[in-house]
Write a protein that holds these residues in place. Structure first.
Motif, PDB file in Angstrom:
ATOM      1  N   ALA A   3      -9.556   4.003   3.300  1.00 22.87           N
ATOM      2  CA  ALA A   3      -9.264   2.767   3.090  1.00 22.87           C
ATOM      3  C   ALA A   3     -11.530   2.455   3.477  1.00 22.87           C
ATOM      4  CB  ALA A   3      -8.668   2.514   4.076  1.00 22.87           C
ATOM      5  N   ILE A   4     -12.153   3.636   4.480  1.00 20.24           N
ATOM      6  CA  ILE A   4     -13.244   3.584   4.111  1.00 20.24           C
ATOM      7  C   ILE A   4     -14.339   3.229   3.297  1.00 20.24           C
ATOM      8  CG2 ILE A   4     -15.179   4.591   5.971  1.00 20.24           C
ATOM      9  CD1 ILE A   4     -13.012   3.361   7.859  1.00 20.24           C
TER      10      ILE A   4
ATOM     11  N   LEU B 205      -2.486   1.467  -0.803  1.00 15.94           N
ATOM     12  CA  LEU B 205      -4.191   1.417  -0.816  1.00 15.94           C
ATOM     13  C   LEU B 205      -4.166   0.408  -1.643  1.00 15.94           C
ATOM     14  CD1 LEU B 205      -6.751   2.342   1.018  1.00 15.94           C
ATOM     15  CD2 LEU B 205      -7.085   1.958  -0.775  1.00 15.94           C
ATOM     16  N   ARG B 206      -4.722  -0.702  -2.827  1.00 19.68           N
ATOM     17  CA  ARG B 206      -5.252  -1.035  -3.750  1.00 19.68           C
ATOM     18  C   ARG B 206      -6.902  -1.742  -2.695  1.00 19.68           C
ATOM     19  NH1 ARG B 206      -1.775  -1.871  -7.800  1.00 19.68           N
ATOM     20  NH2 ARG B 206       0.756  -1.933  -7.360  1.00 19.68           N
ATOM     21  N   ILE B 207      -7.374  -1.370  -3.882  1.00 18.12           N
ATOM     22  CA  ILE B 207      -8.698  -2.033  -3.912  1.00 18.12           C
ATOM     23  C   ILE B 207      -8.913  -3.062  -4.955  1.00 18.12           C
ATOM     24  CG2 ILE B 207     -11.593  -1.272  -3.532  1.00 18.12           C
ATOM     25  CD1 ILE B 207     -10.232   1.615  -3.121  1.00 18.12           C
TER      26      ILE B 207
ATOM     27  N   LEU C 204     -11.970  -6.762  -1.040  1.00 15.07           N
ATOM     28  CA  LEU C 204     -11.104  -6.417  -0.830  1.00 15.07           C
ATOM     29  C   LEU C 204      -9.847  -5.784  -0.481  1.00 15.07           C
ATOM     30  CD1 LEU C 204      -9.263  -8.586   0.580  1.00 15.07           C
ATOM     31  CD2 LEU C 204      -8.390  -9.243  -1.332  1.00 15.07           C
ATOM     32  N   VAL C 205      -9.434  -4.481   0.741  1.00 11.92           N
ATOM     33  CA  VAL C 205      -8.961  -3.056   0.471  1.00 11.92           C
ATOM     34  C   VAL C 205      -7.567  -3.677   1.272  1.00 11.92           C
ATOM     35  CG1 VAL C 205      -8.644  -0.946   1.421  1.00 11.92           C
ATOM     36  CG2 VAL C 205     -10.843  -2.238   0.618  1.00 11.92           C
ATOM     37  N   VAL C 206      -6.119  -3.180   0.631  1.00 11.15           N
ATOM     38  CA  VAL C 206      -5.105  -3.749   1.557  1.00 11.15           C
ATOM     39  C   VAL C 206      -4.318  -2.360   1.042  1.00 11.15           C
ATOM     40  CG1 VAL C 206      -3.109  -4.827   1.153  1.00 11.15           C
ATOM     41  CG2 VAL C 206      -5.081  -5.864   0.701  1.00 11.15           C
ATOM     42  N   ILE C 207      -3.764  -1.699   2.708  1.00 12.46           N
ATOM     43  CA  ILE C 207      -2.370  -1.160   2.799  1.00 12.46           C
ATOM     44  C   ILE C 207      -1.340  -1.659   3.164  1.00 12.46           C
ATOM     45  CG2 ILE C 207      -1.960   0.818   3.946  1.00 12.46           C
ATOM     46  CD1 ILE C 207      -4.933   1.136   4.867  1.00 12.46           C
TER      47      ILE C 207
END
Ligand code: SAM
Length: 316
Positions: free
Chosen positions: A29-30, A310-312, A245-248
């Protein structure tokens, strides 16, 4: 249903770590946020602050981090650091609170959806099938709607749809009917009494069955799908061009919503091309062609990471 993509039963298991929450897909994520040292970032789901602490490490003195958590219990995890601002509200109000803090556009937004280990492990919060407690399940204790309210006051059809859509409960229609019959005798108050009164219609492994039922109730109590949709819509104007935009996510309903939003700029897949045969262009570029899951090493130490995806995306 044991292997259903939609199920989170692995998250509601005894956590041996004793931590508030062990962050999932932390390094992934980072990296995905591609942090600029003097940038402004938002962590929509602060929880135990695992992701936020790593973001802070990458920021210099001019960097800033605005964090949301609708559960006031998370506030005690906020470090004494002038670069961080804690917002004890739902991330569905992202834009409003950015304006309030005189920030308009940010360099990156992270959301690590769902419930923390702390919430599952605190018996009295009512999230876990492992304990007896009031049927609560509110992440935000200020809201009036609880799981008991839903069970006692929703129509049979509403209950059927909640269990079918949010839990993929195989006999959701029978479950809804049984609930309506049982609550006429005694309204539901506690987890054990609820489980006992529907035990005659449980299909398959009771632990798995109730995990699905509880997931469905929890998603409904906290309007998780509605909040996610509103946050995604506000995230686009809130991001600077090039911002990440990062979503788990942890179950297929959320993941589908995120995937559609990244691809089409809307959570629902467009039904057909418009009259000119063109589709509206998404305001986002997809960075992760496929969702990123937990590594074998992470799975070994944190079984709760099993269903994480996780999607970016990057704002155009
Ligand atoms: C999976 S945990 C996040 C854990 C965090 N990333 C960490 O490393 O500790 C999700 C957290 O987000 C909060 N949360 C979930 N949905 C929310 C929403 N719509 N608005 C604000 N907070 C939310 C929950 O209360 C919970 O503390």
């Amino acid at each position: 249903m044991a292997n259903s993509k939609n199920i989170r039963e692995d998250q509601d298991t005894a956590d041996q770590s004793g931590a508030y929450h062990v962050p999932v897909l932390l390094q992934e994520a980072i990296e995905a946020l591609d942090i600029k040292p003097a940038g402004l970032y938002v962590d929509c789901t602060f929880g135990g602050g695992g992701h936020s602490m790593e973001i802070l490490k990458k920021l210099n003195e001019d960097g800033k981090l605005i964090v949301f958590d609708q559960d006031e219990a998370a506030k005690k995890n906020v470090p004494n650091d002038k670069r961080i601002i804690f917002v004890a509200h739902n991330f569905r109000h992202l834009q409003k609170f950015l304006r309030l803090h005189k920030q308009t556009q940010v360099d990156g937004i992270l959301a690590d959806l769902g419930v923390s280990s702390h919430q599952f492990d605190e018996a009295e919060r009512g999230f876990s099938t492992r304990f007896d407690a009031a049927l609560d399940m509110r992440m935000d204790n200020r809201q009036p709607l609880t799981a008991a309210e839903i069970l006692n006051n929703s129509t049979e059809l509403q209950l059927h749809k909640i269990f079918e859509k949010f839990g993929e409960v195989t006999n959701s229609k029978t479950l809804a009917k049984t609930i309506v019959e049982q609550r006429a005798i005694t309204p539901f108050k506690t987890i054990n009494a609820f489980k006992q009164s529907v035990q005659g219609i449980v299909k398959g492994n009771p632990n798995k069955y109730f995990a699905q039922v509880f997931q469905a109730l929890r998603i409904a109590v906290n309007d998780e799908m509605g909040a996610l949709e509103e946050m995604l819509q506000q995230a686009v104007p809130a991001l600077k061009p090039g911002g990440r935009l990062v979503v788990i996510s942890f179950h297929s309903l959320e993941d589908r919503m995120v995937k559609n939003f990244f691809k089409h700029g809307a959570v629902q897949e467009p039904e057909a091309d418009d009259v000119y045969g063109t589709r509206q262009e998404s305001p986002l570029t997809i960075i992760s062609k496929k969702p990123i899951g937990a590594s074998a090493a992470e799975l070994k130490i944190n079984p709760r990471s099993r269903s994480a995806k996780l999607r970016i995306a990057q704002k155009k």
